[in-house]
Design a protein around this motif. Sequence first.
Motif, PDB file in Angstrom:
ATOM      1  N   ASP A  44      30.961  56.313  59.213  1.00 24.19           N
ATOM      2  CA  ASP A  44      29.853  56.490  58.277  1.00 24.19           C
ATOM      3  C   ASP A  44      29.876  55.426  57.200  1.00 24.19           C
ATOM      4  O   ASP A  44      28.830  54.881  56.806  1.00 24.19           O
ATOM      5  N   THR A  93      25.434  53.844  66.541  1.00 23.16           N
ATOM      6  CA  THR A  93      26.412  54.906  66.243  1.00 23.16           C
ATOM      7  C   THR A  93      27.278  55.216  67.459  1.00 23.16           C
ATOM      8  O   THR A  93      28.505  55.337  67.355  1.00 23.16           O
ATOM      9  N   SER A 110      30.209  60.934  69.898  1.00 20.89           N
ATOM     10  CA  SER A 110      29.057  60.780  69.009  1.00 20.89           C
ATOM     11  C   SER A 110      28.505  62.137  68.581  1.00 20.89           C
ATOM     12  O   SER A 110      28.035  62.302  67.452  1.00 20.89           O
ATOM     13  N   SER A 111      28.578  63.150  69.468  1.00 20.34           N
ATOM     14  CA  SER A 111      28.102  64.476  69.093  1.00 20.34           C
ATOM     15  C   SER A 111      28.950  65.063  67.967  1.00 20.34           C
ATOM     16  O   SER A 111      28.451  65.732  67.059  1.00 20.34           O
ATOM     17  N   TYR A 120      27.806  63.510  64.697  1.00 17.99           N
ATOM     18  CA  TYR A 120      26.565  64.086  64.169  1.00 17.99           C
ATOM     19  C   TYR A 120      26.810  65.473  63.589  1.00 17.99           C
ATOM     20  O   TYR A 120      26.199  65.843  62.578  1.00 17.99           O
ATOM     21  N   CYS A 169      28.251  64.914  60.227  1.00 15.74           N
ATOM     22  CA  CYS A 169      27.227  64.527  59.247  1.00 15.74           C
ATOM     23  C   CYS A 169      26.422  65.730  58.775  1.00 15.74           C
ATOM     24  O   CYS A 169      26.081  65.846  57.594  1.00 15.74           O
ATOM     25  N   SER A 170      26.126  66.655  59.681  1.00 16.62           N
ATOM     26  CA  SER A 170      25.322  67.822  59.314  1.00 16.62           C
ATOM     27  C   SER A 170      26.088  68.792  58.419  1.00 16.62           C
ATOM     28  O   SER A 170      25.490  69.633  57.765  1.00 16.62           O
TER      29      SER A 170
END
Length: 354
Positions: A64, A76, A87-88, A91, A94-95
């Motif tokens: 990030d 990403t 990558s999942s 994410y 990040c959420s």
Amino acid sequence: EERRGKGSTGRKSEGELSAEEKLRRAEARIRLLEAENELLKKLEALERQTNKTLSSPERFQLIDLVLRKHGLKRVTRYLCQIAEVSSSGYYRWCSAEGRRQIREEADERDFLLIKEHFETRKGRAGVLVIKMRLERMNGVVMNHKKIRRLMQKFKLVTLIRKANPYRKMAKATQEHRTCPNLLKRQFDQGIPEKVLLTDITYLRYGTGQWAYLSCVKDGATKQILAHYLSSTLELSLVKRTLDLLIKRLDGNVHPDAIFHSDQGMHYTHLTTRRLIAEAGFKQSMSRKGNCWDNASMESFFGHMKDELEYKDCVSLQELRQRVNEYVTYYNSERYQWTLKKMTPDEIRNHLIAA
């Protein structure tokens, strides 16, 4: 015009790009390479600094940081592949930014409470001490694992007594070295003065005074060949016992004589090991924490403490006299079933005659 199936993607070739588009692509490629290089360097530096593999959240944070710094988009997944994370997972990380922020604020509030008690004790309060003080003074019940996590997170290090550097020095200089177990519990080898067993025991007498008895026992005849009683546990205790043993043997040392003890510091010390070697003995030691490897010596101490009245002695001289009398009795008058109903002195004469 329909172009499907005609071998062209519809994108402009390199030759059809304008100079501005080529420059823009080159700049984007440079930013990507810089981001990739920076990410790899940060990963390697942090792992070397912490001496451990970084966790997935730590890798997500680095990804990030690199993305924000270089303003990259749609790369990403590529950076996640470089950092060896999914990558999942990135994410999802990040959420969860909002929840992490709430937890960070809670950690800071709890840390202020911990820091208050830490500084009150001038840096000498550990995890459990802080936990008890929080419960008693603030009415806050906080898990000790959480306190430890927050102290590690905010770099609070408790001042403790320093480890004795002598142990490290002794290990580095090999001042104390153990020996293999040559005896392997074969105490009685049928030859007098071939197996020599030794150990130290504690004797409490009078009004709480302590004395320390060092003995050497013959494995075959069960005679006590040498013993010395001292008021201290200094190295001289074993040295004087060895001197008495050497004087008793008067140069008649069996060529395969084994001197067996535990792994106490008196017997691993370089001075003692040198004396044993100069006397002509092969040094042997019990395995660590295994009293059965020297069971015959332990057996003598057990019988002596059962049979000898020593707790009412008022001085070391009186205790020494009683120990001397008991050793004389043990060697000359105490019959033993396992010695064919003879005393240790009698079985020695019997073996020598045989």
